[in-house]
Scaffold this active site. Structure first.
Site, PDB file in Angstrom:
ATOM      1  N   CYS A   1      50.827  80.847  78.770  1.00  0.00           N
ATOM      2  CA  CYS A   1      50.679  82.243  78.981  1.00  0.00           C
ATOM      3  C   CYS A   1      52.037  82.737  79.113  1.00  0.00           C
ATOM      4  CB  CYS A   1      49.858  82.362  80.275  1.00  0.00           C
ATOM      5  SG  CYS A   1      49.957  84.425  80.802  1.00  0.00           S
TER       6      CYS A   1
ATOM      7  N   ASN B   1      47.665  73.979  76.128  1.00  0.00           N
ATOM      8  CA  ASN B   1      46.294  73.469  76.338  1.00  0.00           C
ATOM      9  C   ASN B   1      46.137  72.037  76.124  1.00  0.00           C
ATOM     10  OD1 ASN B   1      44.645  76.022  77.183  1.00  0.00           O
ATOM     11  ND2 ASN B   1      46.110  76.541  75.591  1.00  0.00           N
TER      12      ASN B   1
ATOM     13  N   HIS C   1      39.141  74.780  81.628  1.00  0.00           N
ATOM     14  CA  HIS C   1      40.153  75.264  80.718  1.00  0.00           C
ATOM     15  C   HIS C   1      41.588  74.825  81.366  1.00  0.00           C
ATOM     16  CE1 HIS C   1      42.348  78.542  78.190  1.00  0.00           C
ATOM     17  NE2 HIS C   1      43.266  78.202  79.019  1.00  0.00           N
TER      18      HIS C   1
ATOM     19  N   HIS D   1      45.503  73.604  81.316  1.00  0.00           N
ATOM     20  CA  HIS D   1      46.862  73.332  80.472  1.00  0.00           C
ATOM     21  C   HIS D   1      47.329  71.810  80.823  1.00  0.00           C
ATOM     22  CE1 HIS D   1      47.242  77.367  78.613  1.00  0.00           C
ATOM     23  NE2 HIS D   1      46.139  77.621  79.305  1.00  0.00           N
TER      24      HIS D   1
ATOM     25  N   ARG E   1      44.245  81.780  69.879  1.00  0.00           N
ATOM     26  CA  ARG E   1      44.844  82.793  70.877  1.00  0.00           C
ATOM     27  C   ARG E   1      45.664  82.511  71.997  1.00  0.00           C
ATOM     28  NH1 ARG E   1      44.600  83.201  76.146  1.00  0.00           N
ATOM     29  NH2 ARG E   1      42.919  81.990  76.197  1.00  0.00           N
ATOM     30  N   ASP E   2      45.036  81.366  72.906  1.00  0.00           N
ATOM     31  CA  ASP E   2      46.122  81.018  74.025  1.00  0.00           C
ATOM     32  C   ASP E   2      47.294  80.299  73.318  1.00  0.00           C
ATOM     33  OD1 ASP E   2      47.077  79.465  76.165  1.00  0.00           O
ATOM     34  OD2 ASP E   2      45.157  79.763  76.910  1.00  0.00           O
TER      35      ASP E   2
END
Ligand code: HMG
Ligand code: MG
Length: 298
Positions: A241, A250, A208, A210, A16-17
């Site tokens: 993003c 990430n 989370h 990055h 996803r990310d």
């Protein structure tokens, strides 16, 4: 200091990310194979895709196709991102049983990312949480820009605490605290987590990071020392993003697992299989893996 966890649950956000930030459209078959491969590594949570507006994130316009086709293994959760009720309904139509809603601690970023103020975004979650309660669906919550905003700059801690507390109080079982642009450093990360943990139980918090400035592992370690036991990461270090200027990948799952297992903290993940999957993905993307552990091993 809280007791350091003996086991950590990794939330794999690569599909996803990671993929949402890829410029070239990746075939659905590749996304499906990625998730199927990740399901063989011992991961227990794999964020599969995102039911956001395809106009905003064309890369994930195939969310329904991907989610429908992946192998779903017992004992593995496949959450999907939903920004609003429409996204929730699309996710439910293909059988999702866990979703994630997302807001931010900074107004400026929230406007760019989801075209809403923080309050508006949280109001949008209310019907999702209502429906989820009736449907037996678990809802995770993300708070972005917890250590800084690409548009606003510094983000006051009280804003992070306020948004995280609200999302937890309205029924999100876990709140993932996102350093969206990888700007934080360990002391700040620790202070941020400590402040949130003053209001939300530490068991309900995840981090989370990055890795834009190479601080992600150090930041995660600082939070681990504060007692966090759920960490988001992305295989091969993919991610970012599209609405956060300057955000890169990430922290790589391979590097996170290497650090944790090296410290005697169990993840349940087969690092060799994870490395293999990360190398396969980097081949599909046509660039070198961002995982330092994978690079060292090859
Ligand atoms: P909007 O334009 O204000 O929405 O976008 P709208 O309600 O006015 O709808 C506009 C159009 O989109 C309409 O279609 C809707 O039907 C459609 P039209 O009538 O023009 O044909 N639409 C949808 N279609 C499919 N699925 C939906 C959906 N919703 C509306 N769910 C909106 C508002 C929230 C939809 C938009 O801003 C959006 O999708 N943003 C998502 C941006 C995004 O995905 N960002 C990345 C994820 S967040 C992240 O990466 C951070 C994180 O990793 C943590 C961290 O690192 O900090 C989680
Ligand atoms: Mg992210």
């Amino acid at each position: 200091m809280s007791t350091q966890a003996q086991t950590v649950r990794i939330v794999e956000v690569g599909p996803r990310d990671g993929l949402q930030n890829e410029k070239t459209i990746i075939p659905a078959a590749t996304k499906i194979e990625l998730i199927n491969r990740l399901s063989q590594t011992g991961l227990r949570t794999i964020e599969a895709t995102s039911f956001v507006s395809p106009k905003w994130v064309p890369q994930l316009a195939d969310a329904a196709e991907v989610f429908s086709a992946i192998e779903k293994h017992a004992g593995i959760s496949y959450p999907v991102l939903v920004p609003n009720e429409q996204g929730y309904d699309r996710a439910r139509a293909v059988g999702a049983v866990e979703v994630a809603v997302f807001s931010a601690a900074s107004e400026a970023f929230n406007q760019k990312n989801i075209n809403a103020s923080i309050d508006e975004s949280i109001e949008r979650f209310a019907p999702i949480l209502d429906k989820a309660g009736n449907d037996g669906v678990r809802v995770r919550g993300y708070v972005s820009t917890v250590l800084g905003c690409p548009y606003q700059g510094d983000v006051p801690l009280r804003d992070v605490v306020r948004v995280a507390t609200r999302m937890h109080a309205m029924g999100c079982y876990e709140i993932s605290l996102g350093d969206t642009i990888g700007i934080g450093t360990p002391r700040k990360a620790r202070e941020m987590l400590r402040a949130v943990a003053g209001e939300v139980p530490i068991e309900a918090l995840a981090v989370h990071f990055h890795d834009t400035r190479g601080q992600a592992l150090a930041n995660a370690l600082a939070c681990l020392e504060e007692g966090v036991s759920v960490i988001d990461s992305a295989v091969s270090g993919v991610g970012g993003c599209p609405y956060a200027k300057g955000a890169t990948g990430n922290v790589a799952s391979e590097d996170m697992v290497y650090m944790l297992e090296g410290m005697g903290i169990a993840t349940g993940i087969d690092i060799e299989k994870l490395i293999e999957t990360g190398l396969w993905l980097s081949q599909q993307l046509g660039r070198q893996t961002a995982s330092r552990v994978a690079r060292a091993g090859t």
